[in-house]
Design a protein around this motif. Sequence first.
Motif, PDB file in Angstrom:
ATOM      1  N   VAL A  66      -2.196 -11.302  -1.698  1.00 13.53           N
ATOM      2  CA  VAL A  66      -3.661 -10.847  -1.233  1.00 13.53           C
ATOM      3  C   VAL A  66      -3.390  -9.541  -0.352  1.00 13.53           C
ATOM      4  O   VAL A  66      -4.089  -8.862  -0.346  1.00 13.53           O
ATOM      5  CB  VAL A  66      -4.492 -11.906  -0.774  1.00 13.53           C
ATOM      6  CG1 VAL A  66      -5.733 -11.493  -0.125  1.00 13.53           C
ATOM      7  CG2 VAL A  66      -4.844 -13.111  -1.802  1.00 13.53           C
ATOM      8  N   THR A  67      -2.621  -9.534   0.724  1.00 17.18           N
ATOM      9  CA  THR A  67      -2.357  -8.589   1.675  1.00 17.18           C
ATOM     10  C   THR A  67      -1.647  -7.468   0.998  1.00 17.18           C
ATOM     11  O   THR A  67      -1.338  -6.215   2.017  1.00 17.18           O
ATOM     12  CB  THR A  67      -1.708  -9.249   2.889  1.00 17.18           C
ATOM     13  OG1 THR A  67      -0.281  -9.701   2.310  1.00 17.18           O
ATOM     14  CG2 THR A  67      -2.508 -10.287   3.409  1.00 17.18           C
ATOM     15  N   LEU A  68      -1.190  -7.286  -0.001  1.00 17.52           N
ATOM     16  CA  LEU A  68      -0.220  -6.381  -0.373  1.00 17.52           C
ATOM     17  C   LEU A  68      -1.130  -4.902  -0.545  1.00 17.52           C
ATOM     18  O   LEU A  68      -2.378  -5.032  -1.077  1.00 17.52           O
ATOM     19  CB  LEU A  68       0.349  -6.311  -1.937  1.00 17.52           C
ATOM     20  CG  LEU A  68       1.515  -7.235  -1.925  1.00 17.52           C
ATOM     21  CD1 LEU A  68       1.873  -7.640  -3.458  1.00 17.52           C
ATOM     22  CD2 LEU A  68       2.540  -6.640  -1.162  1.00 17.52           C
ATOM     23  N   ASN A  69      -0.781  -3.770  -0.203  1.00 19.03           N
ATOM     24  CA  ASN A  69      -1.573  -2.609  -0.270  1.00 19.03           C
ATOM     25  C   ASN A  69      -1.376  -2.157  -1.823  1.00 19.03           C
ATOM     26  O   ASN A  69       0.042  -1.538  -1.984  1.00 19.03           O
ATOM     27  CB  ASN A  69      -1.118  -1.436   0.661  1.00 19.03           C
ATOM     28  CG  ASN A  69      -1.661  -0.175   0.617  1.00 19.03           C
ATOM     29  OD1 ASN A  69      -2.320   0.186  -0.589  1.00 19.03           O
ATOM     30  ND2 ASN A  69      -1.641   0.742   1.643  1.00 19.03           N
ATOM     31  N   ARG A  70      -2.118  -2.434  -2.647  1.00 19.60           N
ATOM     32  CA  ARG A  70      -1.933  -2.101  -4.232  1.00 19.60           C
ATOM     33  C   ARG A  70      -1.978  -0.486  -4.280  1.00 19.60           C
ATOM     34  O   ARG A  70      -1.562  -0.128  -5.510  1.00 19.60           O
ATOM     35  CB  ARG A  70      -2.929  -2.409  -5.024  1.00 19.60           C
ATOM     36  CG  ARG A  70      -2.830  -3.971  -4.777  1.00 19.60           C
ATOM     37  CD  ARG A  70      -4.165  -4.734  -5.606  1.00 19.60           C
ATOM     38  NE  ARG A  70      -4.156  -6.034  -5.082  1.00 19.60           N
ATOM     39  CZ  ARG A  70      -3.766  -7.136  -5.683  1.00 19.60           C
ATOM     40  NH1 ARG A  70      -3.055  -6.975  -7.171  1.00 19.60           N
ATOM     41  NH2 ARG A  70      -4.044  -8.503  -5.396  1.00 19.60           N
ATOM     42  N   ASP A  71      -2.163   0.326  -3.616  1.00 20.84           N
ATOM     43  CA  ASP A  71      -1.979   1.597  -3.698  1.00 20.84           C
ATOM     44  C   ASP A  71      -0.290   2.330  -3.539  1.00 20.84           C
ATOM     45  O   ASP A  71       0.119   3.487  -3.953  1.00 20.84           O
ATOM     46  CB  ASP A  71      -2.424   2.605  -2.752  1.00 20.84           C
ATOM     47  CG  ASP A  71      -4.096   2.378  -2.826  1.00 20.84           C
ATOM     48  OD1 ASP A  71      -4.575   1.906  -3.755  1.00 20.84           O
ATOM     49  OD2 ASP A  71      -4.766   2.498  -1.855  1.00 20.84           O
ATOM     50  N   LEU A  72       0.466   1.192  -2.944  1.00 23.38           N
ATOM     51  CA  LEU A  72       1.891   1.625  -3.158  1.00 23.38           C
ATOM     52  C   LEU A  72       2.570   1.137  -4.354  1.00 23.38           C
ATOM     53  O   LEU A  72       2.342  -0.103  -4.561  1.00 23.38           O
ATOM     54  CB  LEU A  72       2.507   1.133  -1.761  1.00 23.38           C
ATOM     55  CG  LEU A  72       1.649   1.645  -0.389  1.00 23.38           C
ATOM     56  CD1 LEU A  72       2.328   0.601   0.799  1.00 23.38           C
ATOM     57  CD2 LEU A  72       2.017   3.011  -0.316  1.00 23.38           C
ATOM     58  N   GLU A  73       3.655   1.756  -4.755  1.00 25.15           N
ATOM     59  CA  GLU A  73       4.403   1.530  -5.813  1.00 25.15           C
ATOM     60  C   GLU A  73       5.251   0.321  -5.537  1.00 25.15           C
ATOM     61  O   GLU A  73       5.465  -0.614  -6.250  1.00 25.15           O
ATOM     62  CB  GLU A  73       5.204   2.692  -6.269  1.00 25.15           C
ATOM     63  CG  GLU A  73       6.114   2.309  -7.701  1.00 25.15           C
ATOM     64  CD  GLU A  73       5.136   2.353  -8.993  1.00 25.15           C
ATOM     65  OE1 GLU A  73       5.573   1.490  -9.528  1.00 25.15           O
ATOM     66  OE2 GLU A  73       4.187   2.900  -8.873  1.00 25.15           O
ATOM     67  N   VAL A  74       5.707   0.019  -4.438  1.00 26.67           N
ATOM     68  CA  VAL A  74       6.449  -1.178  -3.880  1.00 26.67           C
ATOM     69  C   VAL A  74       5.829  -2.246  -3.967  1.00 26.67           C
ATOM     70  O   VAL A  74       6.260  -3.347  -4.240  1.00 26.67           O
ATOM     71  CB  VAL A  74       7.174  -0.835  -2.489  1.00 26.67           C
ATOM     72  CG1 VAL A  74       6.191  -0.838  -1.358  1.00 26.67           C
ATOM     73  CG2 VAL A  74       8.223  -1.991  -2.231  1.00 26.67           C
ATOM     74  N   SER A  75       4.425  -2.236  -3.767  1.00 29.22           N
ATOM     75  CA  SER A  75       3.529  -3.292  -3.636  1.00 29.22           C
ATOM     76  C   SER A  75       3.391  -3.966  -5.071  1.00 29.22           C
ATOM     77  O   SER A  75       3.263  -5.097  -5.376  1.00 29.22           O
ATOM     78  CB  SER A  75       2.176  -3.002  -3.292  1.00 29.22           C
ATOM     79  OG  SER A  75       2.231  -2.827  -1.855  1.00 29.22           O
ATOM     80  N   LYS A  76       3.491  -3.042  -6.114  1.00 30.94           N
ATOM     81  CA  LYS A  76       3.276  -3.469  -7.577  1.00 30.94           C
ATOM     82  C   LYS A  76       4.553  -4.209  -7.968  1.00 30.94           C
ATOM     83  O   LYS A  76       4.516  -5.269  -8.593  1.00 30.94           O
ATOM     84  CB  LYS A  76       3.199  -2.210  -8.493  1.00 30.94           C
ATOM     85  CG  LYS A  76       2.013  -1.667  -8.395  1.00 30.94           C
ATOM     86  CD  LYS A  76       1.768  -0.120  -8.947  1.00 30.94           C
ATOM     87  CE  LYS A  76       0.495   0.758  -8.809  1.00 30.94           C
ATOM     88  NZ  LYS A  76       0.701   1.806  -9.129  1.00 30.94           N
ATOM     89  N   ASN A  77       5.773  -3.823  -7.584  1.00 32.69           N
ATOM     90  CA  ASN A  77       6.977  -4.403  -7.834  1.00 32.69           C
ATOM     91  C   ASN A  77       7.081  -5.891  -7.033  1.00 32.69           C
ATOM     92  O   ASN A  77       7.380  -6.770  -7.875  1.00 32.69           O
ATOM     93  CB  ASN A  77       8.280  -3.721  -7.344  1.00 32.69           C
ATOM     94  CG  ASN A  77       8.288  -2.635  -8.060  1.00 32.69           C
ATOM     95  OD1 ASN A  77       7.966  -2.584  -9.072  1.00 32.69           O
ATOM     96  ND2 ASN A  77       8.845  -1.534  -7.531  1.00 32.69           N
ATOM     97  N   LEU A  78       6.353  -5.688  -5.737  1.00 31.50           N
ATOM     98  CA  LEU A  78       6.528  -7.153  -5.245  1.00 31.50           C
ATOM     99  C   LEU A  78       5.381  -8.159  -5.581  1.00 31.50           C
ATOM    100  O   LEU A  78       5.704  -9.212  -5.666  1.00 31.50           O
ATOM    101  CB  LEU A  78       5.951  -6.894  -3.478  1.00 31.50           C
ATOM    102  CG  LEU A  78       7.093  -6.504  -2.467  1.00 31.50           C
ATOM    103  CD1 LEU A  78       6.544  -6.107  -1.283  1.00 31.50           C
ATOM    104  CD2 LEU A  78       8.038  -7.577  -2.349  1.00 31.50           C
ATOM    105  N   MET A  79       4.160  -7.744  -6.126  1.00 29.31           N
ATOM    106  CA  MET A  79       3.415  -8.529  -6.779  1.00 29.31           C
ATOM    107  C   MET A  79       3.906  -9.414  -7.893  1.00 29.31           C
ATOM    108  O   MET A  79       3.897 -10.414  -8.157  1.00 29.31           O
ATOM    109  CB  MET A  79       2.059  -7.773  -7.298  1.00 29.31           C
ATOM    110  CG  MET A  79       1.032  -8.403  -8.088  1.00 29.31           C
ATOM    111  SD  MET A  79       0.170  -9.669  -6.913  1.00 29.31           S
ATOM    112  CE  MET A  79      -0.983  -8.570  -6.037  1.00 29.31           C
ATOM    113  N   SER A  80       4.685  -8.396  -8.748  1.00 30.36           N
ATOM    114  CA  SER A  80       5.369  -9.046  -9.768  1.00 30.36           C
ATOM    115  C   SER A  80       6.372 -10.126  -9.494  1.00 30.36           C
ATOM    116  O   SER A  80       6.621 -11.364  -9.941  1.00 30.36           O
ATOM    117  CB  SER A  80       6.272  -8.105 -10.691  1.00 30.36           C
ATOM    118  OG  SER A  80       5.414  -7.263 -11.270  1.00 30.36           O
TER     119      SER A  80
END
Length: 134
Positions: A66-80
Amino acid sequence: MAINNPYTTYQNNSVNTASPGELTLMLYNGSLKFLQIAKKAIEDRNIELKNTNIQKVQAIVNELMVTLNRDLEVSKNLMSLYDYLNRRLAEANVKNDLSILEEVEGFLTDFRDTWKQVVQVNRQKQHAGQGGQA
């Protein structure tokens, strides 16, 4: 009359005064603590304790998502990766599988260690910036 527990007061103050980076570090540390309890519970065949603590780890992973900054590419990887960990935790819970919990523990330990380095670098930068001020 309520008696204040000094440890509880300390914990509350730690959370209330922590930076966002330190709070994230606390989440990682908490997840690892609950994983240890869940692993021991599997060994002891304590299904209720195992279930409760795996669910606590899942709640922490959900909070990290929930706390990930979805604007960052690294966040997309962390979400996965977080999504993968949550699925593995559910599988470990159903199968009472220690090896899956150890796999998840490896990921969370790596995340925690990396995040700890980030927090330390940020602290050093803050202190360096304050060092020249009177």
